[in-house]
Design a protein around this motif. Structure first.
Motif, PDB file in Angstrom:
ATOM      1  N   GLU A  42       0.814  -1.218   0.000  1.00 15.88           N
ATOM      2  CA  GLU A  42       0.000   0.000   0.000  1.00 15.88           C
ATOM      3  C   GLU A  42       0.845   1.265   0.000  1.00 15.88           C
ATOM      4  OE1 GLU A  42      -2.857   0.009   3.092  1.00 15.88           O
ATOM      5  OE2 GLU A  42      -3.986  -1.710   2.327  1.00 15.88           O
ATOM      6  N   VAL A  43       1.990   1.234   0.685  1.00 13.74           N
ATOM      7  CA  VAL A  43       2.849   2.429   0.733  1.00 13.74           C
ATOM      8  C   VAL A  43       3.395   2.740  -0.646  1.00 13.74           C
ATOM      9  CG1 VAL A  43       4.991   3.387   1.655  1.00 13.74           C
ATOM     10  CG2 VAL A  43       3.428   2.148   3.165  1.00 13.74           C
ATOM     11  N   ALA A  44       3.939   1.724  -1.310  1.00  8.51           N
ATOM     12  CA  ALA A  44       4.459   1.944  -2.664  1.00  8.51           C
ATOM     13  C   ALA A  44       3.336   2.352  -3.608  1.00  8.51           C
ATOM     14  CB  ALA A  44       5.152   0.681  -3.166  1.00  8.51           C
ATOM     15  N   GLY A  45       2.158   1.753  -3.442  1.00  7.17           N
ATOM     16  CA  GLY A  45       1.027   2.129  -4.282  1.00  7.17           C
ATOM     17  C   GLY A  45       0.657   3.589  -4.120  1.00  7.17           C
ATOM     18  N   ALA A  46       0.700   4.074  -2.889  1.00 10.37           N
ATOM     19  CA  ALA A  46       0.402   5.484  -2.634  1.00 10.37           C
ATOM     20  C   ALA A  46       1.480   6.389  -3.221  1.00 10.37           C
ATOM     21  CB  ALA A  46       0.267   5.728  -1.137  1.00 10.37           C
ATOM     22  N   LEU A 151      13.004   6.088  -9.322  1.00 15.34           N
ATOM     23  CA  LEU A 151      13.305   4.665  -9.325  1.00 15.34           C
ATOM     24  C   LEU A 151      12.709   4.014  -8.080  1.00 15.34           C
ATOM     25  CD1 LEU A 151      17.097   4.668 -10.314  1.00 15.34           C
ATOM     26  CD2 LEU A 151      15.147   4.222 -11.817  1.00 15.34           C
ATOM     27  N   TRP A 152      11.798   3.063  -8.273  1.00 16.31           N
ATOM     28  CA  TRP A 152      11.343   2.221  -7.175  1.00 16.31           C
ATOM     29  C   TRP A 152      12.223   0.975  -7.188  1.00 16.31           C
ATOM     30  CZ3 TRP A 152       7.891   5.564  -9.367  1.00 16.31           C
ATOM     31  CH2 TRP A 152       7.053   6.283  -8.488  1.00 16.31           C
ATOM     32  N   VAL A 153      13.175   0.914  -6.264  1.00 16.60           N
ATOM     33  CA  VAL A 153      14.161  -0.166  -6.249  1.00 16.60           C
ATOM     34  C   VAL A 153      13.668  -1.271  -5.322  1.00 16.60           C
ATOM     35  CG1 VAL A 153      16.565  -0.782  -5.823  1.00 16.60           C
ATOM     36  CG2 VAL A 153      15.996   1.503  -6.683  1.00 16.60           C
ATOM     37  N   HIS A 154      13.484  -2.475  -5.877  1.00 12.78           N
ATOM     38  CA  HIS A 154      12.887  -3.592  -5.148  1.00 12.78           C
ATOM     39  C   HIS A 154      13.968  -4.554  -4.653  1.00 12.78           C
ATOM     40  CE1 HIS A 154       9.658  -1.887  -7.549  1.00 12.78           C
ATOM     41  NE2 HIS A 154       8.770  -2.559  -6.832  1.00 12.78           N
ATOM     42  N   PRO A 155      13.733  -5.201  -3.516  1.00 15.23           N
ATOM     43  CA  PRO A 155      14.761  -6.036  -2.891  1.00 15.23           C
ATOM     44  C   PRO A 155      14.865  -7.435  -3.496  1.00 15.23           C
ATOM     45  CG  PRO A 155      12.814  -6.030  -1.504  1.00 15.23           C
ATOM     46  CD  PRO A 155      12.531  -5.083  -2.641  1.00 15.23           C
ATOM     47  N   VAL A 156      15.133  -7.475  -4.801  1.00 19.08           N
ATOM     48  CA  VAL A 156      15.400  -8.734  -5.488  1.00 19.08           C
ATOM     49  C   VAL A 156      16.536  -8.503  -6.487  1.00 19.08           C
ATOM     50  CG1 VAL A 156      13.121  -9.774  -5.257  1.00 19.08           C
ATOM     51  CG2 VAL A 156      13.586  -8.258  -7.180  1.00 19.08           C
ATOM     52  N   VAL A 157      17.272  -9.556  -6.776  1.00 20.92           N
ATOM     53  CA  VAL A 157      18.330  -9.541  -7.789  1.00 20.92           C
ATOM     54  C   VAL A 157      17.994 -10.626  -8.800  1.00 20.92           C
ATOM     55  CG1 VAL A 157      20.780  -9.922  -8.248  1.00 20.92           C
ATOM     56  CG2 VAL A 157      20.077  -8.697  -6.186  1.00 20.92           C
ATOM     57  N   LEU A 158      17.937 -10.261 -10.078  1.00 18.96           N
ATOM     58  CA  LEU A 158      17.542 -11.218 -11.110  1.00 18.96           C
ATOM     59  C   LEU A 158      18.720 -11.734 -11.935  1.00 18.96           C
ATOM     60  CD1 LEU A 158      14.234  -9.581 -12.402  1.00 18.96           C
ATOM     61  CD2 LEU A 158      14.556 -11.285 -10.607  1.00 18.96           C
ATOM     62  N   GLU A 178      14.916  14.304  -2.699  1.00 13.94           N
ATOM     63  CA  GLU A 178      14.285  14.162  -1.385  1.00 13.94           C
ATOM     64  C   GLU A 178      14.817  12.892  -0.744  1.00 13.94           C
ATOM     65  OE1 GLU A 178      10.062  12.178  -2.624  1.00 13.94           O
ATOM     66  OE2 GLU A 178      10.372  14.276  -3.169  1.00 13.94           O
ATOM     67  N   PRO A 179      14.662  12.722   0.563  1.00 15.95           N
ATOM     68  CA  PRO A 179      15.190  11.526   1.217  1.00 15.95           C
ATOM     69  C   PRO A 179      14.584  10.257   0.630  1.00 15.95           C
ATOM     70  CG  PRO A 179      14.603  13.181   2.846  1.00 15.95           C
ATOM     71  CD  PRO A 179      14.071  13.673   1.540  1.00 15.95           C
ATOM     72  N   PRO A 180      15.349   9.171   0.571  1.00 21.45           N
ATOM     73  CA  PRO A 180      14.794   7.893   0.117  1.00 21.45           C
ATOM     74  C   PRO A 180      13.574   7.511   0.954  1.00 21.45           C
ATOM     75  CG  PRO A 180      17.182   7.762   0.296  1.00 21.45           C
ATOM     76  CD  PRO A 180      16.785   9.071   0.894  1.00 21.45           C
ATOM     77  N   ALA A 181      12.563   6.928   0.287  1.00 19.77           N
ATOM     78  CA  ALA A 181      11.312   6.605   0.967  1.00 19.77           C
ATOM     79  C   ALA A 181      11.053   5.107   0.852  1.00 19.77           C
ATOM     80  CB  ALA A 181      10.159   7.384   0.349  1.00 19.77           C
ATOM     81  N   LEU A 190      13.643   6.239  -4.898  1.00 21.19           N
ATOM     82  CA  LEU A 190      14.741   7.187  -5.041  1.00 21.19           C
ATOM     83  C   LEU A 190      14.364   8.174  -6.134  1.00 21.19           C
ATOM     84  CD1 LEU A 190      17.733   4.657  -5.003  1.00 21.19           C
ATOM     85  CD2 LEU A 190      16.926   6.075  -3.102  1.00 21.19           C
ATOM     86  N   ARG A 191      14.319   9.447  -5.796  1.00 25.63           N
ATOM     87  CA  ARG A 191      13.889  10.483  -6.743  1.00 25.63           C
ATOM     88  C   ARG A 191      15.074  11.401  -7.052  1.00 25.63           C
ATOM     89  NH1 ARG A 191       8.335  12.508  -5.452  1.00 25.63           N
ATOM     90  NH2 ARG A 191       7.822  10.810  -6.911  1.00 25.63           N
ATOM     91  N   TYR A 192      15.498  11.377  -8.293  1.00 26.37           N
ATOM     92  CA  TYR A 192      16.664  12.138  -8.715  1.00 26.37           C
ATOM     93  C   TYR A 192      16.278  13.207  -9.732  1.00 26.37           C
ATOM     94  CZ  TYR A 192      19.572   8.431  -6.702  1.00 26.37           C
ATOM     95  OH  TYR A 192      20.168   7.534  -5.852  1.00 26.37           O
ATOM     96  N   GLY A 193      17.024  14.304  -9.717  1.00 22.82           N
ATOM     97  CA  GLY A 193      16.905  15.314 -10.742  1.00 22.82           C
ATOM     98  C   GLY A 193      18.181  15.354 -11.568  1.00 22.82           C
ATOM     99  N   LEU A 194      18.067  15.736 -12.826  1.00 21.34           N
ATOM    100  CA  LEU A 194      19.234  15.897 -13.679  1.00 21.34           C
ATOM    101  C   LEU A 194      20.055  17.084 -13.200  1.00 21.34           C
ATOM    102  CD1 LEU A 194      20.752  15.029 -16.282  1.00 21.34           C
ATOM    103  CD2 LEU A 194      19.305  16.672 -17.515  1.00 21.34           C
TER     104      LEU A 194
END
Length: 215
Positions: A42-46, A151-158, A178-181, A190-194
């Protein structure tokens, strides 16, 4: 001039291929289509819903467009009504090497000079969202033709699949906006600007760099 904002779901090894389902993009024999689904909470969905606030245009690669066009026009009034209403309402600009017939209302094929066409879209709108579309993203990253990268970075490695930064990526500076959420599943936004310029280099053995001089 508006802003181009890229929204991507990735793994820890920055694979962004086919997060949504097994048939989304099986190119290269990719065996992990739908890897994001077990990790969505739900948090990521929001967070995702908030990221799309103010969107007034979509910029899509052809494969992503085809997936969206087969789904979103039929979702208004249902569980996904908020996104469906947005995606059906705003203009859709599609990067394609061919000349496809686009049935989704409000859709336009971009011209063969993609960087120029994208700049024209940015001049026309305030908040242009790029969703998925990894092949298109490669061009935007190479041309530094974006303003924000989420980037929504998920805790898996493929260990296989198309990645956000393919070989040939150009040296680029980014700034964390902004701080990582984090979310309960361990996904981190992670939200980055150029940023201007190119990465600098240094020497960690220089005085005051990475070594406590009083130790």
């Amino acid at each position: 001039m508006g802003r181009i904002e890229i929204e991507l779901f990735t793994t820890l090894d920055l694979v962004g291929q086919a997060p949504g389902g097994p048939e989304e993009d099986p190119e290269g024999g990719f065996a992990f289509g739908g890897w994001q689904a077990p990790l969505l909470d739900e948090v990521a969905g929001a967070q995702i819903a908030t990221a799309y606030e103010g969107t007034d245009a979509l910029l899509l690669g052809r494969r992503t467009y085809d997936i969206f066009a087969s789904y979103w026009p039929f979702q208004e009034g249902g569980q996904d009504d908020e996104f469906a209403s947005l995606f059906n309402r705003v203009p859709k600009y599609v990067a394609s090497r061919g000349t496809p017939e686009l049935s989704w209302a409000g859709s336009t094929v971009l011209g063969p000079d993609l960087p120029t066409a994208v700049r024209e879209v940015r001049d026309r709108h305030e908040h242009v969202k790029v969703v998925g579309s990894l092949d298109l993203v490669q061009t935007l990253l190479h041309e530094k033709l974006f303003d924000r990268l989420d980037l929504w970075v998920h805790p898996v490695v493929l260990g296989s699949g198309k990645t956000v930064f393919e070989s040939g990526a150009v040296p680029t500076n980014l700034t964390l906006l902004e701080p990582p959420a984090p979310s309960p599943s361990g996904t981190v936004l992670l939200r980055y600007g150029l940023a201007e310029g190119t990465p600098r280099t240094g020497d960690m053995s220089e005085p005051g760099r990475g070594v406590d001089q009083d130790a």
